[in-house]
Design an enzyme around this catalytic site. Structure first.
Site, PDB file in Angstrom:
ATOM      1  CB  CYS A  63      -1.338  19.883  71.509  1.00 12.95           C
ATOM      2  SG  CYS A  63      -0.201  20.526  70.257  1.00 12.95           S
ATOM      3  CG  ASN A  64      -3.412  15.955  68.761  1.00 13.48           C
ATOM      4  OD1 ASN A  64      -3.420  14.988  69.513  1.00 13.48           O
ATOM      5  ND2 ASN A  64      -4.508  16.650  68.496  1.00 13.48           N
TER       6      ASN A  64
END
Length: 310
Positions: free
Chosen positions: A263-264
């Site tokens: 994800c981030n």
């Protein structure tokens, strides 16, 4: 002979019930927590934090009986490593944190967050994943979080602070569960499934999280399974296996085989990993801890921007 058989069956039933009380089931419900939260060897961990709009004050005002508190965002569950935010802290640091909470290698840990939404449940899955990477399998999550427990007004609410007696926790780091950027690049080139668990707009490259991600887009070839799909109506309870299997099929995500979630900063990715590995049983799933924060900061790492808005 009949009496011996009866006693044997009775003993097995008792042993089975005891085993269930400390089993490493990935999800437990409120009935389980009511029966077991204060039992020896079980540590119930309240990790409510600013992501779900809560803090230690909320814990002091009310929590599950015998639960201890640790702020997921402030107490050191994640750290900036090599200038990349949200990473697994150095092993001695995380060992010290866990031990300070009264958790040792024989503890069964049950984690709960507020139970507000998928982002919030990601706090629980991230801590759960941390224990697993550190080689500790006796860990579970309260499905629905504190909201599910509090919803039944008959459930006892405890106030004040439970101060744990520090213990020694010794990690057994599972390197095979912790792919590096180089590992992800090698996997990408060999066709291993990469799953981006961010919202669709970030996956497509329309938006990004500026504080962590330097370039819009995703890792080339990755498929998108947004974090909000994984809990019921983006709430605090995980969807049923049947619903998850259908959503995986719709997203083009196989239920078996090698899989790297990202994800981030590895928060939402832990939610995707938890569903794949712990709920659906794909033990070949992993989390790329550095995720897009690390990947996008490396000018040599390729980025696929499906929709360009510049």
């Amino acid at each position: 002979m009949k009496r011996i058989l009866f006693l044997t069956v009775a003993w097995l039933a008792t042993a089975s019930a005891t085993a269930f009380a400390v089993a490493d089931s990935p999800l437990v419900d409120t009935n389980w927590i009511k029966q077991n939260s204060c039992k020896p060897g079980i540590v119930v961990l309240d990790i409510r934090n600013q992501l779900d709009g809560h803090s230690k004050i909320d814990y002091l005002r009310g929590h599950i009986p015998c639960a201890i508190y640790s702020d997921y965002m402030k107490d050191g569950w994640r750290a900036k490593v090599n200038n990349i935010p949200g990473m697994l802290p150095p092993i001695p640091q995380i060992e010290k944190l866990i031990g300070s909470l009264g958790i040792d290698d024989n503890s069964h840990v049950v984690i709960y967050s507020a139970g507000s939404n998928a982002l919030d449940m990601g706090s629980a899955t991230r801590v759960y994943w941390t224990f697993k990477v550190l080689g500790h399998d006796d860990v579970s999550i309260l499905n629905g979080g504190y909201a599910a427990y509090e919803a039944d007004k008959a459930n006892k609410i405890e106030t004040g602070m439970n101060q744990p007696k520090p213990k020694t926790f010794v990690a057994k780091f599972r390197k095979d569960m912790y792919p590096t950027e180089a590992d992800v690049e090698k996997a990408r080139k060999s066709g291993v499934l990469l799953v981006d668990n961010r919202p669709n707009d970030q996956y497509l490259g329309v938006n990004r999280t500026p504080a962590a991600v330097k370039r819009n887009g995703t890792i080339p070839g990755a498929k998108n399974l947004p974090e909000s799909w994984l809990t019921d109506n983006n709430g605090g309870k995980f969807r049923s296996v049947a619903e998850l299997e259908k959503l995986y099929k719709d997203a083009g995500i196989p239920l078996k085989g090698e899989e790297i979630n990202f994800c981030n900063t590895g928060h939402w990715a832990s939610l995707g990993w938890f569903v794949s590995s712990e709920v659906l049983g794909n033990k070949l799933a992993k989390v790329y801890d550095g995720s897009m924060a690390e990947w996008s900061a490396d000018p040599k790492a390729p980025i696929e921007q499906k929709i360009k808005v510049e």
